[in-house]
Write an enzyme that holds these catalytic residues in place. Sequence first.
Site, PDB file in Angstrom:
ATOM      1  N   GLU A   1      -3.557  -0.165   8.214  1.00  0.00           N
ATOM      2  CA  GLU A   1      -2.374   0.279   8.967  1.00  0.00           C
ATOM      3  C   GLU A   1      -2.445  -0.263  10.378  1.00  0.00           C
ATOM      4  OE1 GLU A   1      -1.499   4.509   9.287  1.00  0.00           O
ATOM      5  OE2 GLU A   1      -1.947   4.790   7.158  1.00  0.00           O
TER       6      GLU A   1
ATOM      7  N   GLU B   1      -7.587   8.274   6.231  1.00  0.00           N
ATOM      8  CA  GLU B   1      -7.935   8.916   7.493  1.00  0.00           C
ATOM      9  C   GLU B   1      -8.458  10.348   7.377  1.00  0.00           C
ATOM     10  OE1 GLU B   1      -4.586   8.645  10.166  1.00  0.00           O
ATOM     11  OE2 GLU B   1      -4.748   6.476  10.307  1.00  0.00           O
TER      12      GLU B   1
ATOM     13  N   HIS C   1      -3.322  10.899   0.599  1.00  0.00           N
ATOM     14  CA  HIS C   1      -2.766  10.697   1.944  1.00  0.00           C
ATOM     15  C   HIS C   1      -2.187  12.033   2.409  1.00  0.00           C
ATOM     16  CE1 HIS C   1      -1.143   7.443   4.844  1.00  0.00           C
ATOM     17  NE2 HIS C   1      -0.849   8.613   5.393  1.00  0.00           N
TER      18      HIS C   1
ATOM     19  N   TYR D   1      -4.359   1.960  15.814  1.00  0.00           N
ATOM     20  CA  TYR D   1      -3.151   2.134  16.639  1.00  0.00           C
ATOM     21  C   TYR D   1      -3.413   1.869  18.115  1.00  0.00           C
ATOM     22  CZ  TYR D   1      -0.733   3.676  12.514  1.00  0.00           C
ATOM     23  OH  TYR D   1      -0.164   3.692  11.274  1.00  0.00           O
TER      24      TYR D   1
ATOM     25  N   ARG E   1       0.851  -1.189   0.000  1.00  0.00           N
ATOM     26  CA  ARG E   1       0.000   0.000   0.000  1.00  0.00           C
ATOM     27  C   ARG E   1       0.889   1.243   0.000  1.00  0.00           C
ATOM     28  NH1 ARG E   1      -2.741   2.989   4.918  1.00  0.00           N
ATOM     29  NH2 ARG E   1      -3.704   4.623   3.696  1.00  0.00           N
TER      30      ARG E   1
ATOM     31  N   ASN F   1      -7.430   1.686   9.920  1.00  0.00           N
ATOM     32  CA  ASN F   1      -6.106   1.939  10.488  1.00  0.00           C
ATOM     33  C   ASN F   1      -6.273   1.932  11.998  1.00  0.00           C
ATOM     34  OD1 ASN F   1      -5.442   2.453   7.824  1.00  0.00           O
ATOM     35  ND2 ASN F   1      -4.911   4.595   8.133  1.00  0.00           N
TER      36      ASN F   1
HETATM   37  C1  GBH Z   1      -1.386   7.342  10.627  1.00  0.00           C
HETATM   38  O1  GBH Z   1      -2.064   8.267  11.391  1.00  0.00           O
HETATM   39  C2  GBH Z   1      -1.069   7.925   9.297  1.00  0.00           C
HETATM   40  O2  GBH Z   1      -1.938   7.439   8.308  1.00  0.00           O
HETATM   41  C3  GBH Z   1       0.351   7.741   8.892  1.00  0.00           C
HETATM   42  O3  GBH Z   1       0.647   8.605   7.831  1.00  0.00           O
HETATM   43  C4  GBH Z   1       1.263   7.950  10.073  1.00  0.00           C
HETATM   44  O4  GBH Z   1       2.610   7.947   9.726  1.00  0.00           O
HETATM   45  C5  GBH Z   1       0.969   6.856  11.060  1.00  0.00           C
HETATM   46  O5  GBH Z   1      -0.368   6.798  11.378  1.00  0.00           O
HETATM   47  C6  GBH Z   1       1.778   6.971  12.343  1.00  0.00           C
HETATM   48  O6  GBH Z   1       1.458   8.125  13.023  1.00  0.00           O
HETATM   49  O7  GBH Z   1      -4.478   8.131  21.753  1.00  0.00           O
HETATM   50  O8  GBH Z   1      -2.196   8.502  22.360  1.00  0.00           O
HETATM   51  O9  GBH Z   1      -2.890   6.346  21.676  1.00  0.00           O
HETATM   52  C7  GBH Z   1      -2.379   7.837  12.686  1.00  0.00           C
HETATM   53  C8  GBH Z   1      -3.110   8.855  13.489  1.00  0.00           C
HETATM   54  C9  GBH Z   1      -3.355   9.782  15.658  1.00  0.00           C
HETATM   55  C10 GBH Z   1      -3.460   7.402  15.390  1.00  0.00           C
HETATM   56  C11 GBH Z   1      -3.169   9.611  17.131  1.00  0.00           C
HETATM   57  C12 GBH Z   1      -3.271   7.227  16.860  1.00  0.00           C
HETATM   58  C13 GBH Z   1      -3.871   8.209  18.993  1.00  0.00           C
HETATM   59  C14 GBH Z   1      -2.667   8.132  19.861  1.00  0.00           C
HETATM   60  N1  GBH Z   1      -3.004   8.629  14.894  1.00  0.00           N
HETATM   61  N2  GBH Z   1      -3.677   8.367  17.570  1.00  0.00           N
HETATM   62  S1  GBH Z   1      -3.089   7.760  21.511  1.00  0.00           S
END
Ligand code: GBH
Length: 434
Positions: free
Chosen positions: A349, A156, A115, A279, A78, A277
């Site tokens: 992601e 996103e 993006h 995290y 991707r 995506n």
């Molecule tokens: C992605 O965004 C993007 O698509 C990518 O470009 C980027 O490099 C990648 O992630 C890494 O950042 O609440 O403290 O646990 C992710 C956006 C915003 C996801 C903050 C996680 C919460 C952190 N993020 N978020 S926390």
Amino acid sequence: MATNPVPRFPDGFLWGVSTSAHQIEGAAELRGPSVWDVFTSEPGRVKDGSTAAVACDHYHRYREDVALLADLGVDAYRFSVSWPRVDSPGGLGFYDRLVDELCAAGVRPVPTLFHWDLPAGLDWLERDTASRFAQYVSVVADRLGDRVGKWITLNEPAEHTLLGHALGAHAPGRKLLFDALPVAHHQLLAHGLAVRALRASGAADIGIANSHGPTWPASDEAADREAADFYDVLLNRMFADPVLTGRYPDGIAELMPGDVRADLEIIAEPLDWYGVNYYAPTRVGAPQGAETESGGLTFPAELPFSVRGIEGRPLTDFGWPVVPEGLTELLTGFRDRYGDRLPPVVITENGCSYEGLDDQDRITYLDGHVRALHRALEAGVDVRGYFVWSLLDNFEWAEGYARRFGLVHVDFTTRKRTPKASYGWFREMVRAQR
Ligand code: GBH
């Protein structure tokens, strides 16, 4: 090193890795400027003062990077197409070469059409940007469609609205808070128009990559639950509901520009799959009368919620908590909420930032999340793929080069690539699935 093999995923499950154009390509002089070039030229915007003018120099080193993908043994890659590059004299030449190289290596190209690197001069506050996007999408689809099967419209839109236009931490750096909502609507409209443009060019495998995570109320108190529910609307439901059901969550349509009913029909164009995506979850409570900090972001005091830390969890180098079961919770929650309206899901992601070549913490993170994904499968969620963010260490937006998300280390002086321990782990994991 995790020794216990991860459970078997269904045949045909897609294993991949992700990147984005602005974060890796460099060769800024061979494309028009984007809002990110403008933003990074302003002092104080990026932590280490860096820009993505060269980044990983992937533009010139893509053959080496495709070789790394082939050696990794992934099914799919991707990447994103830079709209300002397509608009420049070189046009789609670079993506033509990249897609050919991927096909020759047996790696399926999965382009994301936006993006975050909007051509400078365009603005998501303007409705017209949505139609401009659809025109650009037609040009890309006509050129690459003979070799690209799987498409992603946007990355996103929630984060781009929040970080870029509401809080100002990302380009274009606006701090509009709720006045940023048209940016969300116009991106969603752009998504719907792009789906139509892709279908018109014969594309048959279309999705979106939305950012999602469970929202955990800070406590059982009504005020905390209400605040968490509102945050959940803003970051999750406001972007999933219109795409999957053709409706905004209660109270949101009224905040959008004009009468959005006709737009919602476009936004809800059926998708072949839905990209997530993931995290971490976010813990949210009632406002505290002061700004709050989370994951490197500052949320102003006047918002009707406050973001709290999740305690008792390991944190990545970015300060994000490691919560694999949040992925299972998110996906089963989606299945329960959207039922038959939820198409097959692909994790577009998932990853973490840690220093070092012997990145055992990243292996633990990925291993935990792949297992959590398998539990979602066992619970009946139709999951079809998993993409690690990211192939390479890269330009991590406002954090500059300080955060390393790659399976492959990049030396930003020499641009030398060195696979990390996690690269070897992912390769063995994917191989064991064959
Ligand atoms: C992605 O965004 C993007 O698509 C990518 O470009 C980027 O490099 C990648 O992630 C890494 O950042 O609440 O403290 O646990 C992710 C956006 C915003 C996801 C903050 C996680 C919460 C952190 N993020 N978020 S926390």
